[in-house]
Scaffold this active site. Structure first.
Site, PDB file in Angstrom:
ATOM      1  N   PRO A  27       4.416  20.162  33.516  1.00 39.01           N
ATOM      2  CA  PRO A  27       5.796  20.192  33.027  1.00 39.01           C
ATOM      3  C   PRO A  27       5.826  19.691  31.591  1.00 39.01           C
ATOM      4  O   PRO A  27       5.237  18.651  31.285  1.00 39.01           O
ATOM      5  CB  PRO A  27       6.509  19.194  33.957  1.00 39.01           C
ATOM      6  N   CYS A 111       6.404   9.612  32.088  1.00 35.30           N
ATOM      7  CA  CYS A 111       6.943   9.863  30.749  1.00 35.30           C
ATOM      8  C   CYS A 111       6.896   8.591  29.901  1.00 35.30           C
ATOM      9  O   CYS A 111       7.400   7.538  30.314  1.00 35.30           O
ATOM     10  CB  CYS A 111       8.378  10.381  30.840  1.00 35.30           C
ATOM     11  N   LYS A 150       3.960  12.359  39.795  1.00 34.79           N
ATOM     12  CA  LYS A 150       3.119  12.489  38.602  1.00 34.79           C
ATOM     13  C   LYS A 150       3.198  11.180  37.832  1.00 34.79           C
ATOM     14  O   LYS A 150       4.280  10.690  37.549  1.00 34.79           O
ATOM     15  CB  LYS A 150       3.624  13.644  37.733  1.00 34.79           C
ATOM     16  N   ASP A 213      -5.785  16.640  28.493  1.00 35.29           N
ATOM     17  CA  ASP A 213      -6.817  17.131  27.563  1.00 35.29           C
ATOM     18  C   ASP A 213      -7.737  18.202  28.141  1.00 35.29           C
ATOM     19  O   ASP A 213      -8.868  18.352  27.662  1.00 35.29           O
ATOM     20  CB  ASP A 213      -7.693  15.971  27.052  1.00 35.29           C
ATOM     21  N   GLY A 235      -1.528  21.427  30.333  1.00 35.26           N
ATOM     22  CA  GLY A 235      -0.295  21.457  29.551  1.00 35.26           C
ATOM     23  C   GLY A 235      -0.479  22.090  28.189  1.00 35.26           C
ATOM     24  O   GLY A 235      -0.409  23.314  28.028  1.00 35.26           O
TER      25      GLY A 235
END
Ligand code: FMN
Length: 338
Positions: A27, A111, A150, A213, A235
């Site tokens: 996301p 986050c 997550k 990564d 991502g």
């Protein structure tokens, strides 16, 4: 991506849901919106995750949050990600999304941005294991669909509690854990620590997915070998490459990954994405939101910098569409001389 040796992984089982591919699109707020997810889905992605949605905004039904979690008919494999710090509010938001058809609810404990952590949500929850666990309990109890989590490795390197929280999550009934191999305090600095993820894998028996990564087949191999994880989440490597998830999926199935689309195919992908963004957001916002994607698509192509400058200044979609076509024509023109 160039294939080397072949790792092979079975599909992911998330509660009662079997996801065909062990590769998940990460996301990313402002990036993996509905138009982008539709595109990645077309390339055969297994599981997609919505952008983070603030639970309080969700239950207040703010326009932005409703738009973010509204799902189109073909979004059967999109889990909805919620952020927040109030167990009852998050439970209610989860239930609302379940009622709207979300097949999976994902909770954001990762986050790092101040706006979120100052409100004690996102990765700040990793500092308060008691509240973090109460939220997990409340959300799992509120919905029938699988709940996933997550998170990062911890708040900082003095507090690497992801394995402990993962165990608490499993005990609460969470069905899958994704670990971004950094701490909150690292933000996006340094390198993701895939080996650390093994401690999480060893702490639980639900699927664990490695993130951070991963942008080549070698990275997939290394991340899986070091972490022992059951899948990978990718991502930023997907910027401008919506086909990457398909290639990674093929790779992990033990097949030869399909080549990147030809320039002609890429032009059609970009045009489709661009038009879908204009449809989804309306012209003014769509033009603005599409700029970063156009920049990523153009990266590495001849005349990319000039293209970006021009297209960023354009306010008429038809003009931008012509400019996109010209960018791709310029790639083939005179190529026989190179
Ligand atoms: C622009 C951007 C937006 C992001 N938004 C979210 C989000 O809404 N929810 C979330 O859980 N993670 C978010 N992340 C983190 C990613 O999901 C992922 O964990 C991180 O980028 C590391 O993976 P990567 O190296 O493959 O990009 C975001 C990352 C970026 C770069």
């Amino acid at each position: 991506m160039t294939p080397h040796h072949r790792a092979k992984l079975p599909p992911l089982q998330i509660g009662n849901i079997r996801v065909d591919s062990p590769v998940i699109l990460a996301p990313m707020s402002g990036v993996t919106d509905a138009p982008y997810r539709r595109l990645v889905k077309k390339f055969g992605a297994g599981l997609l995750v919505s952008e983070m949605i603030a639970s309080r905004a969700m239950i207040l039904q703010t326009r932005e949050s409703v738009k973010k979690c509204r799902r189109s008919a073909d979004e059967d494999c999109t889990s909805v990600q919620l952020a927040g710090n109030e167990p009852d509010v998050m439970a209610e938001a989860a239930k609302l999304n379940e009622d709207m058809g979300a097949p999976i609810i994902d909770l954001n404990y990762g986050c790092p941005v101040k706006k979120v952590t100052n409100g004690y949500a996102g990765s700040a929850l990793m500092k308060d294991e008691c509240l973090a666990t109460r939220i997990l309990d409340a959300v799992v109890k509120a919905v029938g669909v699988p709940v996933t989590l997550k998170m990062r490795m911890g708040w900082n390197h003095a507090m690497l509690n992801a394995p402990k929280l993962a165990k608490a999550a499993e005990d609460a009934g969470v069905r899958m854990i994704v670990i971004h191999g950094r701490t909150r305090c690292q933000m996006y600095e340094g390198k993701a620590d895939w080996a650390f993820i093994r401690q999480v894998k060893e702490a639980v028996s639900i699927p664990v997915v490695a993130n951070g990564d991963i942008d080549s087949f070698d990275d997939i191999d290394d991340a899986l070998r070091l972490s022992g994880a059951d899948g990978v989440m990718i991502g930023r490597a997907c910027y401008g490459k919506p086909w990457l998830i398909r290639q990674a999926t093929e790779y992990l199935r033990g097949e030869s990954p399909s080549p990147a689309p030809s320039l002609e195919e890429q032009r059609e992908i970009v045009l489709e994405h661009y038009r879908d963004m204009l449809d989804h957001y309306g012209t003014e916002t769509g033009l603005r939101m599409a700029r970063k994607h156009l920049g990523w698509y153009a990266a590495g192509l001849r005349g990319a910098a000039q293209f970006r400058r021009e297209v960023n200044a354009m306010t008429a979609p038809e003009q931008a569409i012509s400019r996109i076509m010209a960018l791709y024509e310029d790639q083939t023109a005179g190529s026989s001389l190179v």
